[in-house]
Design a protein around this motif. Sequence first.
Motif, PDB file in Angstrom:
ATOM      1  N   VAL A  32       0.860  -1.195   0.000  1.00 40.78           N
ATOM      2  CA  VAL A  32       0.000   0.000   0.000  1.00 40.78           C
ATOM      3  C   VAL A  32       0.895   1.243   0.000  1.00 40.78           C
ATOM      4  N   HIS A  35       1.470   7.400  -2.690  1.00 38.74           N
ATOM      5  CA  HIS A  35       1.831   8.107  -3.929  1.00 38.74           C
ATOM      6  C   HIS A  35       1.546   7.237  -5.152  1.00 38.74           C
ATOM      7  N   SER A  43      13.427   7.695  -0.073  1.00 38.22           N
ATOM      8  CA  SER A  43      14.222   6.739  -0.856  1.00 38.22           C
ATOM      9  C   SER A  43      14.717   7.274  -2.200  1.00 38.22           C
ATOM     10  N   SER A  47      21.474  10.940  -0.807  1.00 34.23           N
ATOM     11  CA  SER A  47      22.779  11.074  -1.477  1.00 34.23           C
ATOM     12  C   SER A  47      23.124   9.873  -2.352  1.00 34.23           C
ATOM     13  N   ALA A 203       6.213   0.017   7.069  1.00 38.65           N
ATOM     14  CA  ALA A 203       7.457   0.575   6.512  1.00 38.65           C
ATOM     15  C   ALA A 203       7.147   1.955   5.941  1.00 38.65           C
ATOM     16  N   PRO A 273      23.617  16.877   2.435  1.00 39.39           N
ATOM     17  CA  PRO A 273      22.452  17.656   2.821  1.00 39.39           C
ATOM     18  C   PRO A 273      22.706  18.399   4.141  1.00 39.39           C
ATOM     19  N   GLY A 315      15.253  16.046   0.929  1.00 39.33           N
ATOM     20  CA  GLY A 315      14.620  14.837   1.459  1.00 39.33           C
ATOM     21  C   GLY A 315      14.347  15.029   2.934  1.00 39.33           C
ATOM     22  N   ILE A 316      13.505  14.167   3.496  1.00 37.71           N
ATOM     23  CA  ILE A 316      13.161  14.287   4.923  1.00 37.71           C
ATOM     24  C   ILE A 316      13.541  12.984   5.638  1.00 37.71           C
ATOM     25  N   GLU A 350      16.483   6.089   9.044  1.00 41.73           N
ATOM     26  CA  GLU A 350      17.205   7.194   8.400  1.00 41.73           C
ATOM     27  C   GLU A 350      18.484   6.608   7.795  1.00 41.73           C
ATOM     28  N   PRO A 352      21.860   4.808   7.566  1.00 44.86           N
ATOM     29  CA  PRO A 352      22.133   4.310   6.221  1.00 44.86           C
ATOM     30  C   PRO A 352      21.044   3.370   5.683  1.00 44.86           C
TER      31      PRO A 352
HETATM   32  C1  LIG Z   1      18.640  13.793   2.858  1.00 46.89           C
HETATM   33  C2  LIG Z   1      18.858  12.327   3.026  1.00 46.89           C
HETATM   34  C3  LIG Z   1      20.064  11.739   2.630  1.00 46.89           C
HETATM   35  C4  LIG Z   1      20.267  10.375   2.784  1.00 46.89           C
HETATM   36  N1  LIG Z   1      21.391   9.799   2.276  1.00 46.89           N
HETATM   37  C5  LIG Z   1      21.549   8.453   2.342  1.00 46.89           C
HETATM   38  C6  LIG Z   1      22.665   7.832   1.755  1.00 46.89           C
HETATM   39  O1  LIG Z   1      23.445   8.469   1.054  1.00 46.89           O
HETATM   40  N2  LIG Z   1      22.823   6.502   1.933  1.00 46.89           N
HETATM   41  C7  LIG Z   1      21.945   5.752   2.653  1.00 46.89           C
HETATM   42  O2  LIG Z   1      22.190   4.556   2.834  1.00 46.89           O
HETATM   43  N3  LIG Z   1      20.838   6.301   3.193  1.00 46.89           N
HETATM   44  C8  LIG Z   1      20.625   7.638   3.031  1.00 46.89           C
HETATM   45  N4  LIG Z   1      19.500   8.221   3.539  1.00 46.89           N
HETATM   46  C9  LIG Z   1      18.524   7.379   4.224  1.00 46.89           C
HETATM   47  C10 LIG Z   1      17.603   6.649   3.261  1.00 46.89           C
HETATM   48  O3  LIG Z   1      17.203   7.486   2.205  1.00 46.89           O
HETATM   49  C11 LIG Z   1      16.406   6.159   4.061  1.00 46.89           C
HETATM   50  O4  LIG Z   1      16.864   5.421   5.158  1.00 46.89           O
HETATM   51  C12 LIG Z   1      15.493   5.258   3.253  1.00 46.89           C
HETATM   52  O5  LIG Z   1      15.167   5.828   2.013  1.00 46.89           O
HETATM   53  C13 LIG Z   1      14.234   4.981   4.067  1.00 46.89           C
HETATM   54  O6  LIG Z   1      13.383   4.181   3.311  1.00 46.89           O
HETATM   55  P1  LIG Z   1      11.908   3.899   3.808  1.00 46.89           P
HETATM   56  O7  LIG Z   1      11.336   2.936   2.845  1.00 46.89           O
HETATM   57  O8  LIG Z   1      11.947   3.543   5.247  1.00 46.89           O
HETATM   58  O9  LIG Z   1      11.178   5.317   3.764  1.00 46.89           O
HETATM   59  P2  LIG Z   1      10.510   6.123   2.551  1.00 46.89           P
HETATM   60  O10 LIG Z   1      11.329   6.070   1.326  1.00 46.89           O
HETATM   61  O11 LIG Z   1      10.178   7.469   3.074  1.00 46.89           O
HETATM   62  O12 LIG Z   1       9.190   5.303   2.255  1.00 46.89           O
HETATM   63  C14 LIG Z   1       8.074   5.307   3.102  1.00 46.89           C
HETATM   64  C15 LIG Z   1       6.855   5.243   2.210  1.00 46.89           C
HETATM   65  O13 LIG Z   1       5.696   5.067   3.008  1.00 46.89           O
HETATM   66  C16 LIG Z   1       4.632   5.779   2.385  1.00 46.89           C
HETATM   67  N5  LIG Z   1       3.581   6.022   3.382  1.00 46.89           N
HETATM   68  C17 LIG Z   1       3.691   6.683   4.555  1.00 46.89           C
HETATM   69  N6  LIG Z   1       2.524   6.667   5.217  1.00 46.89           N
HETATM   70  C18 LIG Z   1       1.646   5.972   4.447  1.00 46.89           C
HETATM   71  C19 LIG Z   1       0.276   5.612   4.596  1.00 46.89           C
HETATM   72  N7  LIG Z   1      -0.451   5.943   5.678  1.00 46.89           N
HETATM   73  N8  LIG Z   1      -0.321   4.911   3.590  1.00 46.89           N
HETATM   74  C20 LIG Z   1       0.392   4.558   2.485  1.00 46.89           C
HETATM   75  N9  LIG Z   1       1.691   4.873   2.297  1.00 46.89           N
HETATM   76  C21 LIG Z   1       2.323   5.564   3.279  1.00 46.89           C
HETATM   77  C22 LIG Z   1       5.309   7.050   1.887  1.00 46.89           C
HETATM   78  O14 LIG Z   1       4.571   7.674   0.874  1.00 46.89           O
HETATM   79  C23 LIG Z   1       6.660   6.521   1.413  1.00 46.89           C
HETATM   80  O15 LIG Z   1       6.665   6.213   0.037  1.00 46.89           O
HETATM   81  C24 LIG Z   1      19.255   9.572   3.374  1.00 46.89           C
HETATM   82  C25 LIG Z   1      18.032  10.166   3.752  1.00 46.89           C
HETATM   83  C26 LIG Z   1      17.821  11.515   3.550  1.00 46.89           C
HETATM   84  C27 LIG Z   1      16.498  12.118   3.900  1.00 46.89           C
END
Ligand SMILES: Cc1cc2nc3c(=O)[nH]c(=O)nc-3n(C[C@H](O)[C@H](O)[C@H](O)COP(=O)(O)OP(=O)(O)OC[C@H]3O[C@@H](n4cnc5c(N)ncnc54)[C@H](O)[C@@H]3O)c2cc1C
Length: 372
Positions: A32, A35, A43, A47, A203, A273, A315-316, A350, A352
């Motif tokens: 689910v 977007h 993601s 960087s 996730a 960043p 990014g956040i 966050e 890595p």
């Molecule tokens: C500025 C920055 C620089 C970074 N640089 C690096 C790097 O160089 N190397 C590295 O290893 N890591 C890096 N990271 C960390 C890495 O990007 C993250 O750890 C990783 O992308 C997290 O993935 P995720 O799937 O947990 O989160 P996300 O990619 O945020 O995915 C979560 C998803 O959940 C969805 N979602 C949320 N709530 C709901 C809901 N209620 N219903 C449906 N969908 C929902 C969102 O839309 C999103 O698509 C960086 C992060 C940032 C912000």
Amino acid sequence: MEKVDVTVIGAGVAGLSAAAELAGEGRELVVVERHDGFGREASSRNSEVIHAGIYYPRGSLKARLCVEGRELLYRLAEEEGIPAKKIGKIIVALDERDLSVLEDLKRRGEENGVGGLRLLSRAEVLEMEPNVRAAGGLFSPETGIIDSHRLMEHFEKRALTSATFAYNCELTGLQKADKGYLVVIRDADGEEFCFLSRVVINAAGVGSQKVAELAGIDTAAAGYTVHPCKGEYFRVRGGPGERTNRLVYPPPTGISLGLHVVIDLQGGVKIGPNAFYVDEIDHTVDEGHLEEFFKGARGYLPALKRESLSPDMAGIRAKLFREGEETRDFVIRSEDDRGLPGLVTLAGIESPGLTASPAIGRYVKTLVGDFI
Ligand SMILES: Cc1cc2nc3c(=O)[nH]c(=O)nc-3n(C[C@H](O)[C@H](O)[C@H](O)COP(=O)(O)OP(=O)(O)OC[C@H]3O[C@@H](n4cnc5c(N)ncnc54)[C@H](O)[C@@H]3O)c2cc1C
């Protein structure tokens, strides 16, 4: 009512990796995502660095999953043709006082199992990076870069063997049922659907706290309060004196790895960043922050010109701590002990997290084990 085996909330790199690992063996999955496609949040707004595993406390999930994930990523990249390059990185000492920080980082990295770390003298840094001025450096040959979009595409393709992707759908309800969970999702037209799922993987990145609350978890008590922390990038469009051959980082701060030189697979250069806490999820870059980037990067890249910098992207980070508070590890846990068997929470993923992603998927699978 329709029943599935596993529901993954969030199609970021962590959720996609978990879905890829759990796919197959006759299981039915739903992913689910609010977007219209995968990887629209953290993601694809990072960087794209494959971290070696230097910074994280020994034995932490961040350290373990980064080192394991890094090895898996390089292998995956080779086997699946995902663009990636081991370009190496130098953490530089801005002055003599930083040299002891580099020694500590080297020790910590080695404890985490990072190979090839080498302290560099001022002259050695200059020889490797003629545009960089530093009192010394720590060279990490295992650090690299990867095409995060192609990585996520790979995970999505693997998951698709037994997953349905519900894009443009937001999770709005998650209730414990007899054998699993009643999952409620709302599509872009505002229509609601519900189904039963034996296992649910939260996730959801910055949305993970809300998802945990929907499941009835007291997130403050559980330590799942998300403090979104923004990171902006500025592009460098300058001459040859304003770029580097490798990734170049200053020493880390309490909440980030510092304003570093990011090189992408096309050879483009960015600085970023920065790191500041925000209340809203807004990915615009504040042009007014240019001076911060210029001054920060000029500390080790003296030929950088102000006019070479322009706002790029942001990014956040889904942090679980504020500035000044103790840093937190990734949370990846089964909620069995809270009376929620089959629910797995991923919080504080966050950096890595991108590097660790293939290992995160495997880890989630071990937690789900008995429920599928
Ligand atoms: C500025 C920055 C620089 C970074 N640089 C690096 C790097 O160089 N190397 C590295 O290893 N890591 C890096 N990271 C960390 C890495 O990007 C993250 O750890 C990783 O992308 C997290 O993935 P995720 O799937 O947990 O989160 P996300 O990619 O945020 O995915 C979560 C998803 O959940 C969805 N979602 C949320 N709530 C709901 C809901 N209620 N219903 C449906 N969908 C929902 C969102 O839309 C999103 O698509 C960086 C992060 C940032 C912000």
